[in-house]
Design a protein around this motif. Sequence first.
Motif, PDB file in Angstrom:
ATOM      1  N   ARG A 204       0.810  -1.223   0.000  1.00  0.00           N
ATOM      2  CA  ARG A 204       0.000   0.000   0.000  1.00  0.00           C
ATOM      3  C   ARG A 204       0.839   1.266   0.000  1.00  0.00           C
ATOM      4  O   ARG A 204       0.291   2.359   0.021  1.00  0.00           O
ATOM      5  CB  ARG A 204      -0.879   0.023   1.243  1.00  0.00           C
ATOM      6  CG  ARG A 204      -1.980  -1.000   1.205  1.00  0.00           C
ATOM      7  CD  ARG A 204      -2.812  -0.869   2.450  1.00  0.00           C
ATOM      8  NE  ARG A 204      -4.044  -1.607   2.340  1.00  0.00           N
ATOM      9  CZ  ARG A 204      -4.577  -2.304   3.330  1.00  0.00           C
ATOM     10  NH1 ARG A 204      -3.965  -2.344   4.490  1.00  0.00           N
ATOM     11  NH2 ARG A 204      -5.705  -2.940   3.156  1.00  0.00           N
ATOM     12  N   GLY A 205       2.161   1.106   0.032  1.00  0.00           N
ATOM     13  CA  GLY A 205       3.035   2.274   0.039  1.00  0.00           C
ATOM     14  C   GLY A 205       2.973   3.072   1.319  1.00  0.00           C
ATOM     15  O   GLY A 205       3.227   4.276   1.328  1.00  0.00           O
ATOM     16  N   GLU A 206       2.642   2.411   2.429  1.00  0.00           N
ATOM     17  CA  GLU A 206       2.587   3.112   3.717  1.00  0.00           C
ATOM     18  C   GLU A 206       3.994   3.337   4.260  1.00  0.00           C
ATOM     19  O   GLU A 206       4.883   2.510   4.067  1.00  0.00           O
ATOM     20  CB  GLU A 206       1.771   2.291   4.732  1.00  0.00           C
ATOM     21  CG  GLU A 206       0.313   2.191   4.387  1.00  0.00           C
ATOM     22  CD  GLU A 206      -0.439   1.179   5.239  1.00  0.00           C
ATOM     23  OE1 GLU A 206      -1.635   1.018   5.021  1.00  0.00           O
ATOM     24  OE2 GLU A 206       0.190   0.543   6.115  1.00  0.00           O
ATOM     25  N   LYS A 207       4.176   4.457   4.965  1.00  0.00           N
ATOM     26  CA  LYS A 207       5.477   4.736   5.575  1.00  0.00           C
ATOM     27  C   LYS A 207       5.505   4.143   6.973  1.00  0.00           C
ATOM     28  O   LYS A 207       5.616   4.854   7.982  1.00  0.00           O
ATOM     29  CB  LYS A 207       5.719   6.256   5.625  1.00  0.00           C
ATOM     30  CG  LYS A 207       5.949   6.862   4.257  1.00  0.00           C
ATOM     31  CD  LYS A 207       7.100   6.161   3.562  1.00  0.00           C
ATOM     32  CE  LYS A 207       8.195   7.073   3.111  1.00  0.00           C
ATOM     33  NZ  LYS A 207       9.286   6.309   2.476  1.00  0.00           N
ATOM     34  N   ASN A 208       5.338   2.840   7.044  1.00  0.00           N
ATOM     35  CA  ASN A 208       5.318   2.156   8.337  1.00  0.00           C
ATOM     36  C   ASN A 208       6.032   0.825   8.223  1.00  0.00           C
ATOM     37  O   ASN A 208       6.291   0.337   7.127  1.00  0.00           O
ATOM     38  CB  ASN A 208       3.873   1.915   8.795  1.00  0.00           C
ATOM     39  CG  ASN A 208       3.224   3.194   9.295  1.00  0.00           C
ATOM     40  OD1 ASN A 208       2.396   3.781   8.622  1.00  0.00           O
ATOM     41  ND2 ASN A 208       3.628   3.634  10.467  1.00  0.00           N
ATOM     42  N   CYS A 209       6.319   0.252   9.376  1.00  0.00           N
ATOM     43  CA  CYS A 209       6.938  -1.070   9.383  1.00  0.00           C
ATOM     44  C   CYS A 209       6.238  -1.967  10.402  1.00  0.00           C
ATOM     45  O   CYS A 209       5.376  -1.514  11.147  1.00  0.00           O
ATOM     46  CB  CYS A 209       8.431  -0.968   9.699  1.00  0.00           C
ATOM     47  SG  CYS A 209       8.790  -0.244  11.297  1.00  0.00           S
ATOM     48  N   THR A 210       6.587  -3.241  10.378  1.00  0.00           N
ATOM     49  CA  THR A 210       6.009  -4.194  11.316  1.00  0.00           C
ATOM     50  C   THR A 210       7.112  -4.801  12.170  1.00  0.00           C
ATOM     51  O   THR A 210       8.155  -5.208  11.642  1.00  0.00           O
ATOM     52  CB  THR A 210       5.269  -5.313  10.568  1.00  0.00           C
ATOM     53  OG1 THR A 210       4.175  -4.748   9.853  1.00  0.00           O
ATOM     54  CG2 THR A 210       4.739  -6.363  11.535  1.00  0.00           C
ATOM     55  N   PHE A 211       6.871  -4.838  13.464  1.00  0.00           N
ATOM     56  CA  PHE A 211       7.789  -5.489  14.389  1.00  0.00           C
ATOM     57  C   PHE A 211       7.259  -6.895  14.669  1.00  0.00           C
ATOM     58  O   PHE A 211       6.233  -7.056  15.307  1.00  0.00           O
ATOM     59  CB  PHE A 211       7.916  -4.679  15.687  1.00  0.00           C
ATOM     60  CG  PHE A 211       8.633  -3.376  15.481  1.00  0.00           C
ATOM     61  CD1 PHE A 211       7.963  -2.285  14.930  1.00  0.00           C
ATOM     62  CD2 PHE A 211       9.965  -3.241  15.815  1.00  0.00           C
ATOM     63  CE1 PHE A 211       8.622  -1.084  14.705  1.00  0.00           C
ATOM     64  CE2 PHE A 211      10.636  -2.049  15.606  1.00  0.00           C
ATOM     65  CZ  PHE A 211       9.964  -0.960  15.044  1.00  0.00           C
TER      66      PHE A 211
END
Lengths: 427, 363
Positions: A204-211
Amino acid sequence: MASLARVRLAGRAMPRTHLASSPALALSRRGVATTADTTQLQGALPESATEPFTLKLHEDSFQSYLCDTPSLDVSITKDELLTMYKQMQTMRRMEMAADALYKAKMIRGFCHLAIGQEAVSVGMEHGIDPNDRVITGYRCHPFAVLRGGTIKGVLGELLGRQAGMSNGKGGSMHIFTPTFFGGNGIVGAQVPVGAGAAFAQKYRGEKNCTFAMYGDGASNQGQVFEAFNMAKLWNLPTIFVCENNNGRSSNTQYFTRGDRIPGIQVNGMDIIAATQAVKYARNWAVDQDNGPLLLEFVTYRYGGHSMSDPGTTYRTREEVQRMRSTQDPIRGLQRYLEEWGIATEQDLKKLDKEAKAEVDKAVEEAKALKDLWTDIYYKGTEPTSMRGREREEVPLLLNAPLTSLRRLGVSGLSVERGWCRVLGVGA
Amino acid sequence: MNSRLLLSRFGASLSAARRPAARLPRHALPAIRRYATSEQHTMTVREALNLAMEEEMTRDENVFILGEEVARYNGAYKVTKGLMDKFGEKRVVDTPITEMGFAGIAVGAAFQGLRPICEFMTFNFAMQAIDQIVNSAGKTYYMSGGNVPCPVVFRGPNGAASGVAAQHSHDYAAWYGSIPGLKVVSPWSAEDCKGLLKSAIRDPNPVVFLENEMLYGVSFPMSQEAMSADFLLPIGKAKVEKEGSDVTIVAHSKMVTHSLEAAEELAKEGIKAEVINLRSIRPLDIDTIIKSVKKTNRLVVVEGGFPMFGVGSEICAQIVESEAFDYLDAPVERVTGADVPTPYATNLETLAFPDTPLITKIL
């Protein structure tokens, strides 16, 4: 400045190699410092509670694999440190309450506590974005609260109550929020699921990450390596986080186990180091778009693996006692706050009391269990019937024609959330 | 390199996939031609599945496909043919050979609101990933108190193929069918495949979509309605493929072909068999079966899976528990795969699964 005993650093001389296994060296080989009170104040403390000042982390706070270590200079405010203290104290109080409720036989089944590991859960929350995603295994209570849940919701879940965050259907290991995906009971299975969340963020091109978090035990599951491989192959913004509370593997340098994925080993007993590492990881995966990174928090769990494990068969009582008295993350932060003149002992005792009161109140707020039969299928897409324990036990019928209800001798119905619930089945 | 990798792993079936004509069930077409007229479209099962995915990917940006060889190689059985060219590698994703890992990634993406179609090269390999399908996909919605839906489709060929021996010839309908929280679909015709796969992709629950390799190359008539991009079939509804009054035959997947052929044979003797195509394993449309049994008073259940604890066993049990039991003039008969790991040799393999003559004999 008071310096507490440290456990360090036989392995530090050769941090980038895989060290030979020896149980006697298990703790000392873990590499980084595990002290919670060796961070130093740089310069003068500002008057304002919200004005940043600089701290210097201990030189052994991090070691790295295939990448640079995070900076040892940390910018922070008084308010942030006090919040960290209060949150860690509250999380510990919550876990202690869970411990007491379990021992009072009010919590069933499994219950895994994270007492001693507060610097990881609270430190992570101070380093990440609210919209980042977190997923972990079964030792999940603090994350569920910090990621938007409530203490009442977590304890209610443990008690199997309506107030529980999963309506009493998930229990200790299955608690979720819009940015926290559990709370997963199968050791290691959450790691590819976390990589999938990162896949969606990238898609989705989000500026986030997953831990995607796991323990040193889960780190040996094959699917953890499967997730590593795909995350690197597709450059997913996944931070694989190993909470190393002293496990047993052929290679105990967990931060080096990602093959081509770089890694950082972090002093997981010092919340300031933990937060700094998480910020570094976020910058790595999101701002720099460098793909996945491994973070290993060297931490320590005071209790056993679960409530049925005394936690003293694979380590001595003395070891646990020593860690508790010399390297506790909350006591460490307490010392900083007092030494640097940010808070007095009285101030902190007041925060302790508030934490206890908050948890005590939450404990009292448990309510009755919800219906057994909801939430199996997405609302509005349920099958017309599900079978009970025997032929005539027909607990719910959705959109069933009245004739078929009469055929079953149904005497009454109630409608809850779009469900017809059969109240009585006549003979 | 991809194809070599694939060949070494699944050589026998791949070569079969390249020669679809070789895999046509011998008696499949005559039974179906009854329904076709010269004006109607026909479509293979493979084309129908492909079209369903193409339409849904066009409709919803959140739909994507991942699996082994689904993109550059166009699918081990060519079911995803052309999709990478049309939608790009972002939405048609080749994975390494790592079932548990990519099934977990599909589940994680679904938790975030994407709608993954997770292709297993065959469901035999999904056994590596069954924990992710059952525990992560199937149970999280419930365990989260309805907070975390998992709209994922797991699809791929299921059941016995030809000459691939025991480890590659397993029907998982009963396995997944026993799990509350999963929906399980086992389509037969091209129309089934198109309508049900589109419904599965739009379903907010995890759906296990069990295809059959031997049917991929078989052509079926497609109604005008079924050709529409809005064509959906409801999951949980069976279809009466052939009406009759003397005996009810319930089957799913490839066994529908054999059951229809057996019914044709019986018709020559004046026996009118009603053939029900289950379409959906869970939810199971027991009402349609009960209604039929009350009319015909006899029930035969046909499946390609193992006999014990199977789909047939479940239908039998539910009929015994229902009012239809009082209408039965004879015990329910089950025709199933033999209780033996699937053998390699042709003559032995033939003895392991129901076929038209066997069903006819039982009837």
